[in-house]
Each structure stands twice: as C-alpha cells, then as structure tokens.
Scaffold this active site. Structure first.
Site, short mmCIF file in Angstrom:
data_model
loop_
_atom_site.label_atom_id
_atom_site.label_comp_id
_atom_site.label_asym_id
_atom_site.label_seq_id
_atom_site.Cartn_x
_atom_site.Cartn_y
_atom_site.Cartn_z
N THR A 9 -2.00 44.77 4.18
CA THR A 9 -3.11 43.98 4.71
C THR A 9 -3.62 43.03 3.64
O THR A 9 -3.56 43.31 2.44
CB THR A 9 -4.27 44.88 5.17
OG1 THR A 9 -4.85 45.52 4.02
CG2 THR A 9 -3.80 45.92 6.16
N GLU A 10 -4.16 41.90 4.08
CA GLU A 10 -4.80 40.95 3.19
C GLU A 10 -6.05 40.41 3.87
O GLU A 10 -5.96 39.73 4.90
CB GLU A 10 -3.86 39.79 2.85
CG GLU A 10 -2.59 40.17 2.11
CD GLU A 10 -2.82 40.48 0.63
OE1 GLU A 10 -3.96 40.30 0.15
OE2 GLU A 10 -1.85 40.88 -0.04
#
Length: 306
Positions: free
Chosen positions: A272-273
């Site tokens: 995830t970012e």
C-alpha cells in the site's frame, strides 16, 4: 534537489564509511518506539499472542522486534501476514497495522490465521528515516544474507516458523520527503544523479509483476476509495515513473528487488502507498486507509482464495 546539493559526499562518488558515519551522526530521535508502538501492542496481549522475533542492537539503543498472531491457530485456515514500518518514517504503515489489530482484526477470528509485524524498522520510526542506522534501505534487503538486520530478522523468522501465507500486505507511504530528502540522499550515497518523480496525490498499491492479481488489487482500491481518494495517473499515464496497470495500481518485480512484499511465496501480495502530505487528507485518514486496505484484502481472499 540535485545530487550536487546534498550536504554529504562528493558528487559522482559513492559514500564510504566516513560519509555513512557523518550521515548517521546527524540523525536524531524524534519520537518513541516504546511509547507509540510497544506500549499499545502490549495492551493487546489478551486478544493476540505477542512474540518477539528479533532484536536490534545499535549504539543508539536496543530495539525488540514484536509481532502479534492469532491465539487459536488453525492449520486449515488461510494465513495472512501484515507488515508495517519497513520504512520507519512512513507513519501510517506502523499505526495502521496497530489500528487494524486494535479495531477490526478480532472480527476475523476463526476465519484466518493472522500474523502482524507492525514496525519492522524501529530506529527508522524514531528518527523518521527511510534507512537504518547504517544508511541501508531495509526494503531492498529482504533476502537471506543481506546484512541488513531489520530485513534479516523478518527473513529468519519466516524461515524458522515455516509460515506460508496466502496473503501478504505491506503498509507504506509515499511522501514529499521522498523528493526533498530520501531520493537525493540515495543518489548521493550511490554516487549517481538524482531524478525526482511526481508524488501521486492519493492512495495507490504496488502489485507483483510475477503475481499480477488484477481483481485482488482492484478490490483493495475499491475498499480504500470508501475512506480516501485514489491517485490518478500523471500526464505520462504513470505513477512514480511506473506504468499504471489499472486505476490506482502499478507493479514491481518485488522478489528480484528484494522488497518486503516478495519475502514469501504468497499468491496474493500488495504494497500500500498513502500520501499523507495531500491537502485532501490528514494523519487519521491515512491510518483509516491502511486499515481499509488490509480488510479489503482479507475479505477478497476469504471470498476467492482456495
């Protein structure tokens, strides 16, 4: 910022021991791993089995590496691995992993075997750094023999526990300091020329080129879109220089890059970012986005994985 402007090193020449020591001497403790990670984790001892999978011994201090796992382990259930804080400065990765444990993880009791390593790089968390004290990036080091203690502790734990997760989700952030500090520092350390990238405004995921689970990544994006905005492609149709695979998703060859997401053979992997510097979000929203990503990923594998 170009490489020539970075205050440590000589342009075009990789750092040696002197430059690494100078960089290390400039780092300062800015927050407490004990107060913000260990203490909240210990409060969950009644809900999860807490375990120490390693210890980091640095002149700056010793750090116990903690994990939490399901009390009632059932070999017939799918195993889920959640990692956070591989880059210690990426705050919502750490606090998102903790919030998941605090808020919704208990809902999956009897459905999955859960393992959470909330803060892989505690020195990086305390000093708000991408690197460890030796100026090495843990997230390029998840292979046996890398010499990077934070990554090797995870690699060794996984080997000793024979953990075989169906899902591994690794929680990260992309921040403005990637361009203002960390990419220039990387170029200076390596003796190369820095090229900044466009920081995406919004959440996105990084999938694995070799395990391209299109529907799985889309499910994460859809889940997170309920709590925060998704990054749009730049004018070249890319995110951080990589071609978009679908809305909010790019791919990396995570195993060949020795990224944390490649440390297991799980068929479902995602990094995830979130973008905490966006004017459209705040720290709490970033934590919520991480929790939404984890829950969407687990919900997908419960519905679709064999």
């Amino acid at each position: 910022m170009s490489q020539a402007q970075y205050p440590i090193g000589t342009p075009g020449q990789p750092w040696g021991a002197e430059e690494r020591a100078l960089w290390r001497a400039q780092q300062q403790i800015k927050r407490s791993y004990h107060d913000e990670v260990e203490a909240p984790l210990q409060q969950l001892a009644g809900k999860f089995e807490l375990f120490q999978y390693g210890e980091l011994n640095y002149p700056e201090g010793n750090y116990h590496l903690w994990g939490a796992q399901s009390h009632a382990w059932n070999e017939h259930l799918p195993t889920v691995l959640v990692t956070g804080g591989v880059h210690g400065y990426e705050t919502s990765g750490v606090l998102g992993a903790l919030r998941f444990l605090q808020s919704v993880a208990a809902d999956y009791a009897g459905k999955i075997n859960l393992v959470v390593l909330p803060c892989v790089s505690p020195w990086g968390y305390e000093t708000i750094n991408r690197w460890n004290p030796e100026a090495n990036d843990p997230n390029r080091s998840f292979v046996k023999g890398s010499g990077v203690a934070e990554a090797e502790a995870v690699v060794n734990y996984l080997a000793e526990s024979s953990l075989m997760p169906v899902l591994h989700i690794d929680l990260h952030e992309t921040t403005d300091t990637d361009n203002s500090e960390f990419r220039p520092a990387l170029a200076a350390r390596n003796g190369t020329v820095n090229h900044n990238w466009n920081i995406p405004d919004g959440f996105y995921t990084v999938g694995d080129t070799e395990r391209d689970q299109v529907d799985f990544q889309a499910a994460i994006i859809a889940g997170v879109a309920q709590v925060t905005h998704i990054a749009e492609a730049d004018e070249e149709g890319k995110l951080i220089g990589e071609p978009m695979q679908q809305h909010g998703v790019i791919n990396y060859p995570v195993k060949s890059l020795n990224l944390c997401a490649g440390v297991t053979d799980a068929p479902y992997v995602s990094t995830t970012e979130v973008y905490p510097d966006s004017p459209r979000t705040n720290p709490e929203n970033c934590i919520e986005a991480q929790v939404a990503a984890v829950t969407a990923a687990i919900d997908y594998i419960l519905a679709h994985a064999d």
